[in-house]
Scaffold this motif. Structure first.
Motif, short mmCIF file in Angstrom:
data_model
loop_
_atom_site.label_atom_id
_atom_site.label_comp_id
_atom_site.label_asym_id
_atom_site.label_seq_id
_atom_site.Cartn_x
_atom_site.Cartn_y
_atom_site.Cartn_z
N THR A 142 0.84 -1.19 0.00
CA THR A 142 0.00 0.00 0.00
C THR A 142 0.88 1.25 0.00
O THR A 142 0.62 2.20 -0.75
N PHE A 143 1.93 1.23 0.82
CA PHE A 143 2.86 2.36 0.80
C PHE A 143 3.55 2.45 -0.56
O PHE A 143 3.77 3.54 -1.09
N ALA A 144 3.87 1.28 -1.13
CA ALA A 144 4.57 1.27 -2.41
C ALA A 144 3.73 1.95 -3.49
O ALA A 144 4.27 2.60 -4.38
N LEU A 145 2.42 1.79 -3.40
CA LEU A 145 1.55 2.37 -4.44
C LEU A 145 1.64 3.89 -4.46
O LEU A 145 1.32 4.52 -5.47
N LEU A 146 2.08 4.47 -3.34
CA LEU A 146 2.23 5.93 -3.33
C LEU A 146 3.31 6.37 -4.32
O LEU A 146 3.44 7.56 -4.60
N ALA A 147 4.09 5.41 -4.82
CA ALA A 147 5.12 5.74 -5.81
C ALA A 147 4.50 6.36 -7.06
O ALA A 147 5.19 7.02 -7.83
N GLY A 203 -4.24 5.34 -8.41
CA GLY A 203 -2.87 5.45 -8.88
C GLY A 203 -2.75 5.16 -10.36
O GLY A 203 -2.04 5.85 -11.10
N LEU A 204 -3.45 4.12 -10.80
CA LEU A 204 -3.38 3.76 -12.22
C LEU A 204 -3.88 4.89 -13.10
O LEU A 204 -3.33 5.16 -14.17
N LYS A 205 -4.95 5.56 -12.65
CA LYS A 205 -5.47 6.70 -13.42
C LYS A 205 -4.45 7.82 -13.48
O LYS A 205 -4.34 8.52 -14.48
N HIS A 206 -3.70 7.95 -12.39
CA HIS A 206 -2.74 9.05 -12.29
C HIS A 206 -1.45 8.72 -13.04
O HIS A 206 -0.71 9.61 -13.44
N HIS A 207 -1.18 7.41 -13.21
CA HIS A 207 0.10 6.94 -13.74
C HIS A 207 0.36 7.52 -15.12
O HIS A 207 -0.44 7.37 -16.03
N SER A 208 1.53 8.19 -15.25
CA SER A 208 1.82 8.81 -16.54
C SER A 208 2.68 7.90 -17.40
O SER A 208 3.12 8.29 -18.47
N ALA A 209 2.91 6.65 -16.95
CA ALA A 209 3.61 5.65 -17.75
C ALA A 209 4.92 6.17 -18.32
O ALA A 209 5.07 6.34 -19.52
N ILE A 236 -5.40 -6.80 7.92
CA ILE A 236 -5.24 -7.25 6.53
C ILE A 236 -6.43 -6.78 5.70
O ILE A 236 -6.28 -6.22 4.61
N LEU A 237 -7.64 -6.98 6.27
CA LEU A 237 -8.85 -6.60 5.52
C LEU A 237 -8.88 -5.11 5.23
O LEU A 237 -9.07 -4.69 4.07
N VAL A 238 -8.66 -4.31 6.29
CA VAL A 238 -8.73 -2.85 6.12
C VAL A 238 -7.71 -2.38 5.09
O VAL A 238 -8.02 -1.63 4.15
N LEU A 239 -6.47 -2.87 5.24
CA LEU A 239 -5.42 -2.41 4.33
C LEU A 239 -5.65 -2.90 2.91
O LEU A 239 -5.34 -2.20 1.95
N ALA A 240 -6.23 -4.11 2.78
CA ALA A 240 -6.49 -4.63 1.43
C ALA A 240 -7.50 -3.73 0.71
O ALA A 240 -7.34 -3.44 -0.48
N VAL A 241 -8.51 -3.28 1.44
CA VAL A 241 -9.51 -2.39 0.82
C VAL A 241 -8.84 -1.07 0.41
O VAL A 241 -8.97 -0.62 -0.73
N ILE A 242 -8.08 -0.48 1.36
CA ILE A 242 -7.38 0.78 1.04
C ILE A 242 -6.47 0.56 -0.16
O ILE A 242 -6.42 1.38 -1.09
N ASN A 243 -5.78 -0.57 -0.15
CA ASN A 243 -4.84 -0.88 -1.21
C ASN A 243 -5.52 -0.86 -2.58
O ASN A 243 -5.01 -0.27 -3.54
N ARG A 244 -6.69 -1.50 -2.67
CA ARG A 244 -7.38 -1.55 -3.97
C ARG A 244 -7.83 -0.16 -4.44
O ARG A 244 -7.73 0.18 -5.61
N VAL A 245 -8.29 0.66 -3.45
CA VAL A 245 -8.72 2.02 -3.82
C VAL A 245 -7.53 2.82 -4.34
O VAL A 245 -7.60 3.46 -5.40
#
Lengths: 270, 260
Positions: free
Chosen positions: A170-175, A261-267, A247-256
């Motif tokens: 989840t922290f990694a996704l902030l990349a 992030g994918l929308k923001h990703h400039s590839a 695990i449950l809470v973080l998994a939900v946050i992670n998916r959001v």
């Protein structure tokens, strides 16, 4: 289902082969996990004086259990993911019809499998160096956890690995937004290091500090599985509920965060 | 010599300028230092419970060891780790050729080219801790001076052992984890060497000289180190430094370059 197992097995094969390409590095990984063994020395020596509530044999057993727990709960996905995003190599992985998270998770298992032979050698060395750890001394009996305790310990290790993975990923996704996420996550790692029972068993914490950290998820990542593996009584229900809940809470946050992030990703590199 | 000094200033100037792009890192590294020191103080404090004195150390004496450790860890993050990572990257991508062709001592270039200012907060934290502990113990200026030199020698050992390991990258190519392994082993230096069982003491003195990196310099700071320990420190740092230079030259003979 069979398609899934085939995919995961293919990933495992690829990652295992990749790891073996640079075998020498695995040795360094294994050496890097020796912190509990260093603490074993400090605490068993301190316990020799009799100033602490636990005996040297107990301390040795505790830190060997911590060493085992650490072997299967080490997570490094953030460094990998940060590199993928910053260097633009995430983009080709996004074209695959599988969420790349599966590949990262399997890569961790492959790395553990590679590390296994060295870990076994280190473990045997420790047991020979501290025979009281398994033999016991005046204060504790021999190390003989029941089948239930071992099963619970293994399950707790798996839950701890999952939680650490989800947390770090989840922290990694902030990349997607920040370039240096590993530095941010370092702060979380420090909390895990000092509050999880990795550098000192919770038994020697002052009562107030122990009660405080037990409300955080950290001791359940290390201290709890280690206690189970030692065959000692531990708050099993509370442990699994805490681990499962986080695990449950973080998994939900992670998916959001992943979607945003994918929308923001400039590839980069595309 | 002056040329090297001037080049070094340029190297570090460029590195700092590049890192200034990530100014928010300063806040993070301050937080990291505070958390690390807090956690370490808590852990060492646990060892002092019930009137226990680990290895016969008093609380301020144990703080000198922790301070020297923090200082060296900062040095590792500032200078040693970034350069080791760069060396591995040079070998892997084949750009080591360019470094070797420069009219400059290659080991100098490879060891000092990068400078990451984010480890400086740890250096500052370590210095503050050592100063506080020294003030508590009433350290004489002469002991402080000896201690300062001893800490530098300890830093040389840390550098040399790390560079020796990093040199292995010539054969094994991908060794990014040297830093993780090195800092895990240096972690043993957080606690006084006398607080370990005999086997550990022997290992951390004779095999992996962690005792000479933190405990001996800290003892010198307190004015407690015997002459022979200081001689030993100088000898070990000289020997490891010499070994790192020799081993680097030996390893280069096996470097096949990327293009051939």
């Amino acid at each position: 289902m069979t398609a899934w197992t085939r995919r995961l097995r293919a990933f495992f094969g690829i990652e295992y082969a990749l790891m073996l390409t640079y075998r020498a590095e695995i040795l360094l990984w294994a050496v890097a996990t020796c912190l509990p063994l260093i603490m074993l020395g400090v605490w068993s020596q301190a316990a020799e004086s009799g100033d602490f509530v636990r005996s040297p044999a107990w301390m040795a057993r505790y830190f060997i259990a911590v060493f085992l727990v650490r072997q299967v709960t080490i997570v490094w996905v953030i460094h990998h993911f940060e590199f993928l995003v910053v260097s633009g190599r995430l983009s080709p992985q996004l074209l695959l019809p599988v969420d790349p998270v599966w590949r990262y998770a399997v890569a961790h298992l492959a790395e553990q499998a590679c590390r296994l032979p060295i870990v076994v050698v280190m473990l045997i060395g420790c047991l020979l160096l501290f025979p009281t750890a398994w033999r016991g001394d005046a204060a504790v009996g021999p190390w003989a956890p029941g089948l239930g305790a071992v099963a619970g310990g293994v399950l707790a290790c798996m839950a701890a690995f999952t939680l650490r993975f989800v947390l770090q990923y989840t922290f990694a996704l902030l990349a997607f937004w920040v370039e240096r996420v590993a530095a941010v996550h370092e702060l979380v790692y420090l909390l895990i290091l000092f509050a999880s029972g990795m550098v000192a068993p919770l038994e020697v914490f002052p009562a107030a500090a122990r009660d405080a950290v037990l409300w955080t998820p950290f001791p359940w990542l290390v201290w709890f599985p280690a206690k189970l593996l030692m065959g000692e009584s531990a708050p099993v229900l509370r442990g699994f509920v805490t681990l499962g809940g986080w695990i449950l809470v973080l998994a939900v946050i992670n998916r959001v965060v992943w979607r945003c992030g994918l929308k923001h990703h400039s590839a980069m590199g595309a | 010599m002056r040329r090297y000094g001037k080049t070094l200033c340029r190297f570090w100037g460029v590195s700092v300028a590049a890192e200034m792009e990530y100014r928010a890192n300063f806040v993070i590294s301050c937080l990291t230092t505070v958390l690390t020191l807090g956690g370490a103080l808590f852990t060492v404090g646990l060892l002092f419970q019930n009137g226990h004195t680990p290895g016969g150390y008093s609380w301020p004496a144990a703080l000198t060891v922790l301070g020297v450790y923090t200082l060296l860890d900062g040095l590792q993050q500032t200078l040693l780790a970034p350069n080791r990572a760069a060396l591995t990257e040079h070998v892997r991508s084949g750009t080591l050729d360019f470094v070797l062709l420069k009219p400059m001592h290659a080991q100098f270039w490879l060891s000092l080219r990068r400078f990451s200012p984010w480890g400086l907060t740890d250096v500052a934290g370590g210095l503050a801790l050592v100063a506080y502990a020294g003030w508590c113990l009433g350290v004489s200026p002469r002991a402080a001076l000896t201690g300062g030199v001893a800490v530098l020698l300890g830093g040389v050992i840390l550098y040399a052992v790390g560079f020796l390991l990093a040199t292995l990258t010539i054969w094994f190519v991908k060794l990014y984890n040297i830093t993780i392994a090195m800092s895990a082993l240096l972690e043993a230096g957080r606690y006084p060497i006398q607080a370990y069982p005999a086997v550990y003491r022997a290992f951390f003195t004779a095999v992996l000289p962690v005792a000479f990196m933190t405990s001996v310099p800290a003892a010198a700071l307190r004015g407690e180190a015997g002459v022979w320990w200081l001689v030993g420190l100088a000898a070990v740092s000289g020997a490891t430094f010499g070994a790192s230079c020799l081993f680097w030259r030996f390893a280069l003979r096996f470097y096949t370059s990327a293009s051939s």
